[in-house]
Design a protein around this motif. Structure first.
Motif, PDB file in Angstrom:
ATOM      1  N   UNK A 188       0.834  -1.204   0.000  1.00  6.92           N
ATOM      2  CA  UNK A 188       0.000   0.000   0.000  1.00  6.92           C
ATOM      3  C   UNK A 188       0.871   1.258   0.000  1.00  6.92           C
ATOM      4  N   UNK A 206       1.215   5.040   1.197  1.00  4.72           N
ATOM      5  CA  UNK A 206       0.677   6.137   2.001  1.00  4.72           C
ATOM      6  C   UNK A 206       0.540   7.379   1.127  1.00  4.72           C
ATOM      7  N   UNK A 213       3.357   9.166  -0.955  1.00  2.00           N
ATOM      8  CA  UNK A 213       4.612   8.446  -0.720  1.00  2.00           C
ATOM      9  C   UNK A 213       4.738   7.279  -1.692  1.00  2.00           C
ATOM     10  N   UNK A 214       5.957   6.699  -1.711  1.00  2.00           N
ATOM     11  CA  UNK A 214       6.172   5.499  -2.520  1.00  2.00           C
ATOM     12  C   UNK A 214       5.429   4.322  -1.902  1.00  2.00           C
TER      13      UNK A 214
END
Lengths: 105, 137
Positions: free
Chosen positions: A32, A34, A37-38
């Motif tokens: 997943x 965030x 973000x990566x």
């Protein structure tokens, strides 16, 4: 759970037969993501085999650049790969897996 | 980035490419090392664990050492901490921006919970040194 709970754990099949010991944990960055973000790293599988200096230095992958003698000496030994999908449960110092371990490609 | 990649994303071996690597904050300052990783099981059943944090400090390293040395290491670390249930320093993995020969994070040192030993040393030792409160004068 911590990475150290997996490292050096004995891996057995559901019949109690030893498949080896975890000497590293392979991660893939497709978990997943965030917000902004990566993607997260998730566990892809376990690398099984006996601990050795060559494995600690990554020679088991066959991608290290080194003189052939060093590569041959440190790259010896069998490494098996157990996909995480085969892990049934993680106990203290022991991991129970379904089916036989596969050899690394 | 160490390791390789496949169609799903970057692939690396945690022990080889993350453990014991230096953590650098956004200014390039050393912010400890990767002593362990926190893995969290996802909500859906059967999913693989996700790396959610870097763990640092003696409480994280002690478990990796194992045996009597590990037990002793953790006991000393607990003794030096005033908390009822001390835990390792934790850096959320979402702060990691790159992994090469070091692990780079997007936060500054002051935002990271990684200077506990230095703070303990300051509060219990340095503060008792005569003149320490006027060091800048």
């Amino acid at each position: 759970m911590r990475l150290s709970d997996l490292l050096e754990a004995d891996v057995v099949d559901e019949g109690g037969r030893s498949l080896g010991r975890v000497h590293d944990v392979r991660l893939v960055q497709d978990g997943p993501a965030p917000a902004g973000r990566d993607p997260s790293f998730r566990v892809l599988g376990l690398l099984l085999g006996n601990a050795s200096i060559g494995r600690r230095l990554g020679y088991h992958r066959g991608t290290q650049r080194a003189p052939w003698l060093l590569r041959t000496a440190l790259g010896r030994g069998r490494v098996e790969y157990l996909p995480w999908e085969r892990v049934r449960r993680v106990e203290q110092g022991r991991i129970v897996a379904a089916g036989p371990a596969e050899e690394l490609p | 980035m160490t390791g390789g990649s496949d169609s799903r994303g970057r692939v690396l071996d945690a022990g080889l490419s993350l453990l014991d690597r230096q953590v650098l904050d956004r200014h390039g300052l050393c912010a400890g090392k990767v002593d362990d990783l926190e893995l969290t099981m996802p909500d859906e059943a059967g999913g693989a664990p996700i790396v959610t944090a870097i763990l640092q400090g003696p409480l994280a390293l002690g478990r990796r050492l194992g045996g009597r040395l590990g037990v002793w290491w953790i006991a000393v670390a607990r003794r030096l901490r005033n908390e009822a249930d001390p835990r390792p320093c934790r850096i959320p993995f979402e702060l990691v921006t790159d992994i090469d020969t070091a692990v780079h994070v997007s936060a500054g040192m002051d935002e990271l919970d990684v200077l506990r030993l230095e703070h303990w040393w300051r509060d219990h030792v340095i503060v008792k040194v005569p003149g320490s409160g006027h060091a800048a004068e």
